[in-house]
Design a protein around this motif. Structure first.
Motif, PDB file in Angstrom:
ATOM      1  N   LEU A 294      -8.594   9.573  -2.254  1.00  0.00           N
ATOM      2  CA  LEU A 294      -7.225  10.102  -2.350  1.00  0.00           C
ATOM      3  C   LEU A 294      -6.464   9.704  -1.101  1.00  0.00           C
ATOM      4  CD1 LEU A 294      -4.996  11.985  -3.576  1.00  0.00           C
ATOM      5  CD2 LEU A 294      -6.042  13.834  -2.250  1.00  0.00           C
ATOM      6  N   LEU A 295      -5.354   9.009  -1.271  1.00  0.00           N
ATOM      7  CA  LEU A 295      -4.500   8.622  -0.146  1.00  0.00           C
ATOM      8  C   LEU A 295      -3.083   9.117  -0.381  1.00  0.00           C
ATOM      9  CD1 LEU A 295      -5.513   4.901   0.686  1.00  0.00           C
ATOM     10  CD2 LEU A 295      -6.161   7.004   1.895  1.00  0.00           C
ATOM     11  N   TYR A 296      -2.481   9.629   0.681  1.00  0.00           N
ATOM     12  CA  TYR A 296      -1.066  10.006   0.628  1.00  0.00           C
ATOM     13  C   TYR A 296      -0.221   8.834   1.115  1.00  0.00           C
ATOM     14  CZ  TYR A 296      -2.422  14.799  -0.316  1.00  0.00           C
ATOM     15  OH  TYR A 296      -2.941  15.923  -0.908  1.00  0.00           O
ATOM     16  N   TRP A 297       0.854   8.564   0.382  1.00  0.00           N
ATOM     17  CA  TRP A 297       1.726   7.430   0.683  1.00  0.00           C
ATOM     18  C   TRP A 297       3.117   7.942   1.030  1.00  0.00           C
ATOM     19  CZ3 TRP A 297       5.899   4.935  -2.149  1.00  0.00           C
ATOM     20  CH2 TRP A 297       6.226   3.663  -1.663  1.00  0.00           C
ATOM     21  N   SER A 298       3.567   7.595   2.238  1.00  0.00           N
ATOM     22  CA  SER A 298       4.876   8.062   2.689  1.00  0.00           C
ATOM     23  C   SER A 298       5.965   7.024   2.468  1.00  0.00           C
ATOM     24  CB  SER A 298       4.814   8.412   4.181  1.00  0.00           C
ATOM     25  OG  SER A 298       4.522   7.249   4.937  1.00  0.00           O
ATOM     26  N   GLY A 299       5.569   5.820   2.096  1.00  0.00           N
ATOM     27  CA  GLY A 299       6.542   4.751   1.920  1.00  0.00           C
ATOM     28  C   GLY A 299       6.662   3.857   3.135  1.00  0.00           C
ATOM     29  N   GLU A 300       5.949   4.200   4.210  1.00  0.00           N
ATOM     30  CA  GLU A 300       6.073   3.417   5.444  1.00  0.00           C
ATOM     31  C   GLU A 300       5.211   2.156   5.404  1.00  0.00           C
ATOM     32  OE1 GLU A 300       5.187   6.038   8.632  1.00  0.00           O
ATOM     33  OE2 GLU A 300       6.991   7.270   8.334  1.00  0.00           O
ATOM     34  N   THR A 301       4.207   2.131   4.551  1.00  0.00           N
ATOM     35  CA  THR A 301       3.369   0.933   4.404  1.00  0.00           C
ATOM     36  C   THR A 301       3.603   0.333   3.028  1.00  0.00           C
ATOM     37  OG1 THR A 301       1.542   2.279   3.559  1.00  0.00           O
ATOM     38  CG2 THR A 301       1.578   1.831   5.924  1.00  0.00           C
ATOM     39  N   ALA A 302       3.315  -0.955   2.892  1.00  0.00           N
ATOM     40  CA  ALA A 302       3.482  -1.608   1.594  1.00  0.00           C
ATOM     41  C   ALA A 302       2.522  -0.977   0.591  1.00  0.00           C
ATOM     42  CB  ALA A 302       3.210  -3.100   1.723  1.00  0.00           C
ATOM     43  N   ILE A 303       3.013  -0.713  -0.605  1.00  0.00           N
ATOM     44  CA  ILE A 303       2.168  -0.057  -1.600  1.00  0.00           C
ATOM     45  C   ILE A 303       0.979  -0.948  -1.976  1.00  0.00           C
ATOM     46  CG2 ILE A 303       3.519  -0.884  -3.589  1.00  0.00           C
ATOM     47  CD1 ILE A 303       1.772   2.544  -3.179  1.00  0.00           C
ATOM     48  N   VAL A 304       1.179  -2.263  -1.935  1.00  0.00           N
ATOM     49  CA  VAL A 304       0.067  -3.179  -2.241  1.00  0.00           C
ATOM     50  C   VAL A 304      -1.063  -2.991  -1.229  1.00  0.00           C
ATOM     51  CG1 VAL A 304      -0.624  -5.602  -2.312  1.00  0.00           C
ATOM     52  CG2 VAL A 304       1.522  -4.889  -3.401  1.00  0.00           C
ATOM     53  N   ASP A 305      -0.724  -2.865   0.032  1.00  0.00           N
ATOM     54  CA  ASP A 305      -1.759  -2.660   1.056  1.00  0.00           C
ATOM     55  C   ASP A 305      -2.483  -1.327   0.835  1.00  0.00           C
ATOM     56  OD1 ASP A 305      -0.998  -5.032   2.195  1.00  0.00           O
ATOM     57  OD2 ASP A 305       0.299  -4.097   3.705  1.00  0.00           O
ATOM     58  N   THR A 306      -1.739  -0.315   0.423  1.00  0.00           N
ATOM     59  CA  THR A 306      -2.350   1.000   0.186  1.00  0.00           C
ATOM     60  C   THR A 306      -3.278   0.948  -1.026  1.00  0.00           C
ATOM     61  OG1 THR A 306      -0.297   1.954   1.032  1.00  0.00           O
ATOM     62  CG2 THR A 306      -1.846   3.466  -0.006  1.00  0.00           C
ATOM     63  N   ILE A 307      -2.885   0.209  -2.048  1.00  0.00           N
ATOM     64  CA  ILE A 307      -3.756   0.062  -3.225  1.00  0.00           C
ATOM     65  C   ILE A 307      -5.056  -0.628  -2.828  1.00  0.00           C
ATOM     66  CG2 ILE A 307      -4.024  -1.130  -5.434  1.00  0.00           C
ATOM     67  CD1 ILE A 307      -1.025  -0.679  -5.908  1.00  0.00           C
ATOM     68  N   GLU A 308      -4.958  -1.693  -2.069  1.00  0.00           N
ATOM     69  CA  GLU A 308      -6.175  -2.410  -1.667  1.00  0.00           C
ATOM     70  C   GLU A 308      -7.050  -1.517  -0.777  1.00  0.00           C
ATOM     71  OE1 GLU A 308      -7.110  -5.268  -2.999  1.00  0.00           O
ATOM     72  OE2 GLU A 308      -5.296  -5.003  -4.197  1.00  0.00           O
ATOM     73  N   ALA A 309      -6.428  -0.699   0.048  1.00  0.00           N
ATOM     74  CA  ALA A 309      -7.203   0.199   0.911  1.00  0.00           C
ATOM     75  C   ALA A 309      -7.952   1.247   0.095  1.00  0.00           C
ATOM     76  CB  ALA A 309      -6.263   0.885   1.920  1.00  0.00           C
ATOM     77  N   VAL A 310      -7.285   1.821  -0.904  1.00  0.00           N
ATOM     78  CA  VAL A 310      -7.943   2.877  -1.694  1.00  0.00           C
ATOM     79  C   VAL A 310      -9.023   2.286  -2.603  1.00  0.00           C
ATOM     80  CG1 VAL A 310      -6.496   2.994  -3.790  1.00  0.00           C
ATOM     81  CG2 VAL A 310      -7.431   5.089  -2.809  1.00  0.00           C
ATOM     82  N   LEU A 311      -8.819   1.055  -3.050  1.00  0.00           N
ATOM     83  CA  LEU A 311      -9.836   0.421  -3.891  1.00  0.00           C
ATOM     84  C   LEU A 311     -11.075   0.047  -3.085  1.00  0.00           C
ATOM     85  CD1 LEU A 311      -7.629  -1.868  -6.193  1.00  0.00           C
ATOM     86  CD2 LEU A 311      -8.936   0.160  -6.882  1.00  0.00           C
ATOM     87  N   ALA A 312     -10.899  -0.100  -1.774  1.00  0.00           N
ATOM     88  CA  ALA A 312     -12.025  -0.504  -0.919  1.00  0.00           C
ATOM     89  C   ALA A 312     -12.863   0.682  -0.454  1.00  0.00           C
ATOM     90  CB  ALA A 312     -11.489  -1.269   0.292  1.00  0.00           C
ATOM     91  N   MET A 313     -12.375   1.888  -0.635  1.00  0.00           N
ATOM     92  CA  MET A 313     -13.116   3.057  -0.122  1.00  0.00           C
ATOM     93  C   MET A 313     -13.933   3.709  -1.242  1.00  0.00           C
ATOM     94  SD  MET A 313     -10.278   6.127   0.292  1.00  0.00           S
ATOM     95  CE  MET A 313      -9.507   5.361   1.700  1.00  0.00           C
ATOM     96  N   PRO A 314     -15.032   4.407  -0.889  1.00  0.00           N
ATOM     97  CA  PRO A 314     -15.802   5.140  -1.900  1.00  0.00           C
ATOM     98  C   PRO A 314     -14.924   6.192  -2.565  1.00  0.00           C
ATOM     99  CG  PRO A 314     -16.971   5.042   0.196  1.00  0.00           C
ATOM    100  CD  PRO A 314     -15.590   4.556   0.462  1.00  0.00           C
ATOM    101  N   THR A 315     -15.096   6.335  -3.868  1.00  0.00           N
ATOM    102  CA  THR A 315     -14.251   7.270  -4.616  1.00  0.00           C
ATOM    103  C   THR A 315     -15.054   8.469  -5.094  1.00  0.00           C
ATOM    104  OG1 THR A 315     -12.844   5.460  -5.380  1.00  0.00           O
ATOM    105  CG2 THR A 315     -12.733   7.523  -6.607  1.00  0.00           C
ATOM    106  N   ALA A 316     -14.566   9.645  -4.751  1.00  0.00           N
ATOM    107  CA  ALA A 316     -15.179  10.882  -5.252  1.00  0.00           C
ATOM    108  C   ALA A 316     -14.073  11.916  -5.481  1.00  0.00           C
ATOM    109  CB  ALA A 316     -16.213  11.403  -4.266  1.00  0.00           C
TER     110      ALA A 316
END
Length: 344
Positions: A294-316
């Motif tokens: 789970l990641l919170y997005w404030s709009g300060e980073t590119a959404i594409v970068d945030t998607i790649e970051a969340v896909l790279a982390m373990p999900t629970a």
């Protein structure tokens, strides 16, 4: 229990909360679920009584008195407006003063007169979905508590690899694509322009399922489809399919009125153990710390970068919502109305 405009399909947050809470309460209590401007629904035990906006109606009063409720729960579609508090007072009168709660699912601004009226009309309990709204209601003199999140974890469950492939074929979604999904209102206030940008990168396939209970932005729908994304604008009875075929769920709304303060789609996506990116919307940060997919997005980073970051982390993410059932939310509500203190 009372809520306005209850009718199928129940694909909008306030309607969904009212019907789901009623179902959960019905397992241990006799519940009469009334609505106005809606339709009778025998399966969900919804009974429609067409009355005026203030609920001033002899017939409605007689129905409530004949039922002899031990408590009244009001889930207003207008949320915590002054008129909602007037209606709660009317319902409490019909119930001969039994404990009454008003559940407000979105924050509302109030004028000075409105604040004065609310202080004098407040029911026994006001329940809200964020600490911000709880504080605001407390400041008006209301006895207030947090209504915890709730999701049907049996219905919304993770998909196996084979199930995901089957569902993608069912809905015409490319097998090998990285699928980014959203479920809810098709309006600009949901920040769905980001989905258009994502689709146009060619790196993702976007799937948007719209609520049929609210007006849809036709130009946005056409733009998403023209870019190659999947837009489903009809009611999907098995809405869990959409989460289960996806790789990541996005909820990027910022305006208070874009959704209820604990968006059900975010909880449903987490229950399906999807990686989730969401704005710190409403009460979500009050209940869920960032991490476990789970990641919170404030709009300060590119959404594409945030998607790649969340896909790279373990999900629970499922572990974050497993204890938040409708039965638990109903129990919290009952304990409050019975006068018990709820332990956080």
């Amino acid at each position: 229990m009372f809520s306005e405009r209850l009718r199928r399909p129940y694909d909008e947050g306030i309607k969904n909360v009212a019907v789901s809470l009623s179902r959960a309460l019905s397992t241990e209590h006799t519940v009469l679920l009334l609505t106005s401007g809606g339709r009778n629904d025998a399966d969900c035990k919804v009974y429609n009584v067409n009355v005026n906006r203030l609920l001033l109606d002899v017939r409605l009063g007689a129905i409530v008195r004949r039922f002899q409720p031990q408590a009244i729960i009001y889930v207003p579609t207008a949320c915590g407006t002054v008129f909602s508090f007037v209606r709660a007072k009317v319902l409490r009168f019909y119930g001969h003063g039994v404990p009454t709660s008003l559940i407000t699912l979105q924050p509302r601004p109030h004028t000075a007169w409105g604040k004065w009226l609310i202080a004098h009309l407040a029911p026994d309990w006001v329940l809200a979905q964020s600490t911000r709204t709880v504080r605001a209601m407390n400041a008006l003199g209301c006895r207030t508590a947090l209504l915890p999140p709730a999701v049907d974890t049996q219905r919304f469950r993770p998909a196996s690899t084979a199930e995901k492939a089957m569902l993608r074929r069912k809905y015409g979604v490319p097998d090998a694509a990285t699928v980014v999904a959203h479920v809810g209102h098709l309006k600009n206030k949901r920040n769905l322009a980001c989905f258009l940008a994502l689709q146009m990168t060619g790196c993702y396939h976007t799937v948007v399922v719209t609520s049929t209970s609210t007006k849809q932005d036709e130009s946005l729908k056409e733009a998403l489809r023209s870019a190659g994304g999947t837009v489903i604008d009809t009611y999907v009875a098995s809405i869990e399919d959409i989460y289960r075929l996806a790789d990541v769920y996005l909820f990027l709304a910022k305006e208070d009125t874009a959704a209820i303060e604990l968006p059900l789609s975010v909880l449903e996506a987490m229950s399906c153990n999807l990686p989730v990116i969401t704005t710190p919307f409403g009460g979500l940060p009050d209940f869920f710390a960032e991490g476990r997919g789970l990641l919170y997005w404030s709009g300060e980073t590119a959404i594409v970068d945030t998607i790649e970051a969340v896909l790279a982390m373990p999900t629970a993410t499922r572990t974050l919502v497993e204890s938040y059932t409708w039965a638990a939310a109903a129990q919290t509500l009952v304990r409050l109305l019975q006068g018990h203190k709820v332990v956080d």
